[in-house]
Design a protein around this motif. Structure first.
Motif, short mmCIF file in Angstrom:
data_model
loop_
_atom_site.label_atom_id
_atom_site.label_comp_id
_atom_site.label_asym_id
_atom_site.label_seq_id
_atom_site.Cartn_x
_atom_site.Cartn_y
_atom_site.Cartn_z
N GLU A 80 30.30 3.19 47.96
CA GLU A 80 31.07 2.92 46.75
C GLU A 80 30.31 3.54 45.58
OE1 GLU A 80 32.13 -0.97 44.03
OE2 GLU A 80 31.94 -1.24 46.19
N LEU A 81 31.02 4.24 44.72
CA LEU A 81 30.39 4.83 43.54
C LEU A 81 29.95 3.71 42.60
CD1 LEU A 81 29.63 7.40 41.96
CD2 LEU A 81 31.91 7.31 40.93
N MET A 82 28.64 3.65 42.32
CA MET A 82 28.09 2.60 41.47
C MET A 82 27.90 3.07 40.03
SD MET A 82 27.99 0.30 43.75
CE MET A 82 27.15 -1.05 42.96
N ILE A 85 24.85 16.86 37.28
CA ILE A 85 25.76 15.74 37.50
C ILE A 85 25.10 14.86 38.55
CG2 ILE A 85 28.01 15.06 38.42
CD1 ILE A 85 29.04 17.79 37.34
N THR A 86 25.04 13.55 38.29
CA THR A 86 24.40 12.63 39.22
C THR A 86 25.35 11.46 39.51
OG1 THR A 86 22.26 13.18 38.27
CG2 THR A 86 22.37 11.19 39.62
N LEU A 87 25.60 11.23 40.79
CA LEU A 87 26.43 10.11 41.24
C LEU A 87 25.58 9.21 42.12
CD1 LEU A 87 29.66 12.05 42.31
CD2 LEU A 87 29.08 11.15 40.06
N ASN A 88 25.60 7.91 41.85
CA ASN A 88 24.83 6.94 42.62
C ASN A 88 25.78 6.04 43.40
OD1 ASN A 88 22.07 7.56 41.71
ND2 ASN A 88 22.92 7.03 39.73
N PHE A 89 25.51 5.88 44.69
CA PHE A 89 26.38 5.13 45.58
C PHE A 89 25.69 3.89 46.12
CE2 PHE A 89 28.13 9.33 45.43
CZ PHE A 89 29.50 9.13 45.46
N ALA A 112 25.11 21.36 45.11
CA ALA A 112 25.19 19.90 45.31
C ALA A 112 24.35 19.49 46.50
CB ALA A 112 26.64 19.48 45.51
N LYS A 113 23.65 18.36 46.36
CA LYS A 113 22.86 17.84 47.48
C LYS A 113 22.83 16.32 47.40
CE LYS A 113 18.34 17.92 45.35
NZ LYS A 113 16.94 18.23 45.46
N ALA A 114 22.75 15.71 48.57
CA ALA A 114 22.65 14.25 48.66
C ALA A 114 21.27 13.90 49.18
CB ALA A 114 23.71 13.71 49.59
N SER A 115 20.71 12.86 48.60
CA SER A 115 19.42 12.34 49.03
C SER A 115 19.47 10.82 48.86
CB SER A 115 18.30 12.95 48.20
OG SER A 115 17.06 12.41 48.60
N GLY A 116 19.39 10.11 49.96
CA GLY A 116 19.50 8.66 49.90
C GLY A 116 20.87 8.26 49.39
N LYS A 117 20.90 7.47 48.34
CA LYS A 117 22.16 6.99 47.76
C LYS A 117 22.65 7.86 46.61
CE LYS A 117 21.08 2.21 48.91
NZ LYS A 117 20.91 0.84 48.40
N THR A 118 21.98 8.98 46.35
CA THR A 118 22.29 9.81 45.18
C THR A 118 22.85 11.16 45.59
OG1 THR A 118 20.53 8.72 43.95
CG2 THR A 118 21.33 10.79 43.07
N LEU A 119 23.93 11.54 44.92
CA LEU A 119 24.54 12.85 45.09
C LEU A 119 24.38 13.58 43.76
CD1 LEU A 119 26.26 14.80 46.80
CD2 LEU A 119 28.28 13.53 46.06
N THR A 120 23.72 14.75 43.80
CA THR A 120 23.41 15.49 42.58
C THR A 120 23.96 16.90 42.67
OG1 THR A 120 21.35 14.25 42.37
CG2 THR A 120 21.53 16.25 41.07
N ALA A 121 24.53 17.38 41.58
CA ALA A 121 24.98 18.77 41.50
C ALA A 121 24.28 19.41 40.31
CB ALA A 121 26.49 18.85 41.32
N THR A 122 23.59 20.50 40.58
CA THR A 122 22.94 21.27 39.53
C THR A 122 23.87 22.41 39.15
OG1 THR A 122 20.78 20.71 40.44
CG2 THR A 122 20.87 22.56 38.90
N ALA A 139 32.23 11.34 49.73
CA ALA A 139 30.96 10.82 50.24
C ALA A 139 31.18 10.20 51.62
CB ALA A 139 30.40 9.77 49.28
N VAL A 140 30.17 10.40 52.47
CA VAL A 140 30.19 9.83 53.81
C VAL A 140 28.84 9.14 54.02
CG1 VAL A 140 30.32 10.35 56.28
CG2 VAL A 140 31.72 11.64 54.66
N ALA A 141 28.91 7.90 54.50
CA ALA A 141 27.69 7.15 54.81
C ALA A 141 27.58 7.04 56.33
CB ALA A 141 27.73 5.79 54.15
N ALA A 142 26.68 6.20 56.79
CA ALA A 142 26.40 6.06 58.22
C ALA A 142 27.63 5.67 59.03
CB ALA A 142 25.29 5.04 58.43
N ASP A 143 28.59 4.99 58.41
CA ASP A 143 29.79 4.57 59.15
C ASP A 143 30.73 5.75 59.45
OD1 ASP A 143 31.01 5.11 56.73
OD2 ASP A 143 31.87 3.12 56.49
N GLN A 144 30.43 6.92 58.88
CA GLN A 144 31.18 8.16 59.10
C GLN A 144 32.58 8.16 58.51
OE1 GLN A 144 29.75 11.08 60.59
NE2 GLN A 144 27.98 9.84 60.13
#
Length: 125
Positions: free
Chosen positions: A26-28, A44-48, A82-92, A108-113
Motif C-alpha cells: 500500500e502506498l504510504m 520521485i520517491t514512493l514509500n510502501f 526507477a529502482k526499488a529497494s526495500g519498501k521504497t520505489l525511487t525514480a531519478t 508495485a509487487v510485494a512478496a505475495d506477487q
C-alpha cells in the motif's frame, strides 16, 4: 468428533497467521505528494507498506499540461531510472521537471506477487 477437532485446529492456526503474510503493498507516502505544487524535482520517491520486488515494480510519468499551450498533448517523461529497494520505489529524473502538470502512475509487487497500481497528479511551478 476427530474431524471437528481437526477443522477447529486448522481454523485457529489460519487465524493465528500474521495478517502481513496476506497483505499487498500500500502506498504510504510520496514525494512529490498527490495534488502538491513543487519546485522542479529531480527525484520521485514512493514509500510502501511492504518490501517490493524490484524487477516487478516501477513508475511512469506523463506531463499533461504546460503553461501557454492549451492544446498540449500528454508527453511521457523518458529517461527515468526507477529502482526499488526495500519498501521504497525511487525514480531519478534525467533533468529537473519543467513547469506544468503531471500524472504519475506506479505499479508495485510485494512478496505475495499480486500487482497493485495507482496514480495521482501534481504540479511543478
Amino acid at each position: 468428533m476427530r474431524l471437528a477437532a481437526l477443522a477447529a485446529t486448522v481454523c485457529v492456526t489460519l487465524a493465528a497467521l500474521p495478517a502481513a503474510a496476506f497483505a499487498q503493498p500500500e502506498l504510504m507516502s510520496a514525494t512529490p505528494a498527490a495534488k502538491s505544487v513543487v519546485n522542479k524535482p529531480t527525484v520521485i520517491t514512493l514509500n510502501f507498506s511492504e518490501d517490493l520486488v524490484a524487477s516487478l515494480s516501477g513508475i511512469d510519468l506523463v506531463m499533461t499540461g504546460m503553461p501557454g499551450m492549451a492544446d498540449h498533448k500528454p508527453m511521457p517523461i523518458k529517461g527515468m531510472a526507477a529502482k526499488a529497494s526495500g519498501k521504497t520505489l525511487t525514480a531519478t529524473l534525467p533533468r529537473p521537471l519543467p513547469t506544468g502538470t503531471y500524472v504519475l502512475t506506479w505499479h508495485a509487487v510485494a512478496a505475495d506477487q499480486h500487482r497493485v497500481e495507482g496514480s495521482y497528479g501534481f504540479t511543478v511551478r
